[in-house]
Design an enzyme around this catalytic site. Structure first.
Site, short mmCIF file in Angstrom:
data_model
loop_
_atom_site.label_atom_id
_atom_site.label_comp_id
_atom_site.label_asym_id
_atom_site.label_seq_id
_atom_site.Cartn_x
_atom_site.Cartn_y
_atom_site.Cartn_z
N TYR A 35 0.82 -1.21 0.00
CA TYR A 35 0.00 0.00 0.00
C TYR A 35 0.85 1.26 0.00
O TYR A 35 2.07 1.20 0.21
CB TYR A 35 -0.96 0.00 1.19
CG TYR A 35 -0.35 0.35 2.53
CD1 TYR A 35 0.53 -0.52 3.18
CD2 TYR A 35 -0.64 1.57 3.14
CE1 TYR A 35 1.08 -0.18 4.41
CE2 TYR A 35 -0.08 1.91 4.38
CZ TYR A 35 0.77 1.03 5.00
OH TYR A 35 1.34 1.37 6.20
N LYS A 149 6.44 -1.81 2.05
CA LYS A 149 5.22 -1.26 2.67
C LYS A 149 4.06 -2.22 2.47
O LYS A 149 3.23 -2.04 1.56
CB LYS A 149 4.94 0.13 2.10
CG LYS A 149 4.05 0.99 2.99
CD LYS A 149 4.14 2.45 2.60
CE LYS A 149 3.07 3.31 3.24
NZ LYS A 149 3.13 3.39 4.69
N GLU A 182 11.82 3.17 14.50
CA GLU A 182 10.90 4.19 14.00
C GLU A 182 9.63 4.11 14.84
O GLU A 182 9.55 3.35 15.79
CB GLU A 182 10.61 3.95 12.52
CG GLU A 182 10.02 2.57 12.24
CD GLU A 182 9.80 2.27 10.77
OE1 GLU A 182 9.65 3.20 9.97
OE2 GLU A 182 9.75 1.06 10.45
N LEU A 206 10.86 1.57 7.42
CA LEU A 206 10.28 2.01 6.16
C LEU A 206 11.02 3.27 5.71
O LEU A 206 11.19 4.20 6.52
CB LEU A 206 8.79 2.34 6.35
CG LEU A 206 8.13 2.74 5.03
CD1 LEU A 206 7.81 1.51 4.21
CD2 LEU A 206 6.89 3.56 5.26
C1 LIG Z 1 6.23 2.14 9.81
C2 LIG Z 1 6.23 3.48 9.16
N1 LIG Z 1 7.32 4.26 9.24
C3 LIG Z 1 7.35 5.48 8.69
C4 LIG Z 1 6.25 6.01 8.02
C5 LIG Z 1 6.32 7.38 7.45
O1 LIG Z 1 6.46 7.29 6.04
P1 LIG Z 1 5.95 8.44 5.09
O2 LIG Z 1 6.72 9.67 5.42
O3 LIG Z 1 6.26 7.92 3.71
O4 LIG Z 1 4.49 8.61 5.35
C6 LIG Z 1 5.10 5.22 7.88
C7 LIG Z 1 3.94 5.75 7.17
O5 LIG Z 1 2.90 5.19 7.13
C8 LIG Z 1 5.08 3.93 8.46
O6 LIG Z 1 4.00 3.14 8.37
#
Ligand SMILES: Cc1ncc(COP(=O)(O)O)c(C=O)c1O
Length: 289
Positions: A35, A149, A182, A206
């Protein structure tokens, strides 16, 4: 006005709540789907090329074959038809519906593609912008390929729920070696002696689209960056801490496990947050808004 959230399910446009997913979809049995979530500002998809590039990588690594150009076109159309100015685009691609087997389904199984556009009522974090957020730390229970993701998010959900039950906005996840990876839906940054600290990319986090933007903004603002993870030993003594994410944007953290970090949102966090919003404004202006 379209009924929101507005969806496109395999090419058909309809309200999200009317979408019916076949029970044999592999996302239902195995979480076998990837996703993306893209922020909408001024009716336009923010950093969409970066999000589609990440989606393309997730699909490739999971060996799900779809025509990305078709998904991009559906996304654009759904956004336009939704009339949403400030919101969120959610895209999910599953491996498709097939009798339940752990190995991949027969060739010819067609992926199911969902695009949906929902409206945000202002800034969902408005109440935390001046005070900063409280977070907890929590064991990182997720699988080993967090860089993809996928919708396998149970480890994230368990930790997010623990945060909610503790009256906190987010949980920061701790690896077995004591490093902080994170948040459950955000990336984590610290500031120590004027330097930004964040985990390098790899299989353990991620690669956030907002994270990369913040690294570019930091370079422009001449804030030095060290891509090294914070740890459970040093997190309580950093000068500043913040989270980044598509909906979260840049959010200061002012309490970890009940211990204060700084005195409210710190100066570097505030500066980066201001440059983030400037970047959005410039981009909207360049599109004639
Ligand atoms: C586990 C995780 N880390 C970091 C992020 C932040 O990523 P982004 O800046 O692409 O939204 C997300 C976003 O959904 C996430 O699910």
């Amino acid at each position: 006005m379209a009924r929101l959230p507005l969806a496109n399910w395999n090419g058909e446009e309809l309200p999200l709540e009317d979408v019916l997913v076949p029970v044999q979809d592999r996302a239902f049995f195995f979480g076998d789907a990837v996703y993306e979530a893209i922020r909408v500002y001024g009716g336009r998809a923010w950093l969409s090329q970066e999000h589609f590039a990440r989606l393309s990588r997730s699909l490739e690594l999971m060996r799900i074959e779809v025509d990305l150009a078709v998904i991009e076109q559906r996304t654009q159309e759904t956004l336009e038809h939704s009339g949403v100015e400030n919101g969120l685009i959610y895209i999910q691609v599953t491996r498709g519906a097939a009798p339940r087997t752990h190995y991949f389904p027969p060739e010819g199984t067609v992926p199911n593609v969902l695009v949906s556009v929902s409206e945000l009522d202002g800034d969902p974090y408005a109440h935390l912008r001046t005070s900063g957020a409280k977070v907890i730390t929590h064991e990182d229970l997720r699988w080993a390929r967090r860089d993809i993701k996928t919708v396998n998010l149970l480890g994230n959900c368990m930790a997010a729920q623990a945060a909610r039950e503790a009256g906190c906005a987010e949980a920061i996840l701790i690896s077995a070696d004591g490093s902080l990876t994170e948040g459950t839906h955000t990336n984590l940054f610290g500031v120590s002696n004027g330097q930004l600290l964040t985990s390098p990319t790899g299989h353990h986090i991620l690669p956030g689209i907002t994270r990369s933007l913040v690294l570019r903004l930091a370079e422009r603002a001449q804030v030095p960056v060290i891509e090294r993870p914070l740890t459970i030993e040093n997190v309580y003594s950093v000068d500043e801490l913040f989270l980044t994410g598509t909906t979260t944007e840049i959010l200061a953290v002012t309490e970890v496990d009940g211990r204060a970090i700084g005195n409210g949102p710190g100066p570097i966090t505030q500066r980066l947050s201001a440059t983030y919003h400037e970047a959005v404004r410039e981009w909207l202006e360049s599109a004639g808004h």
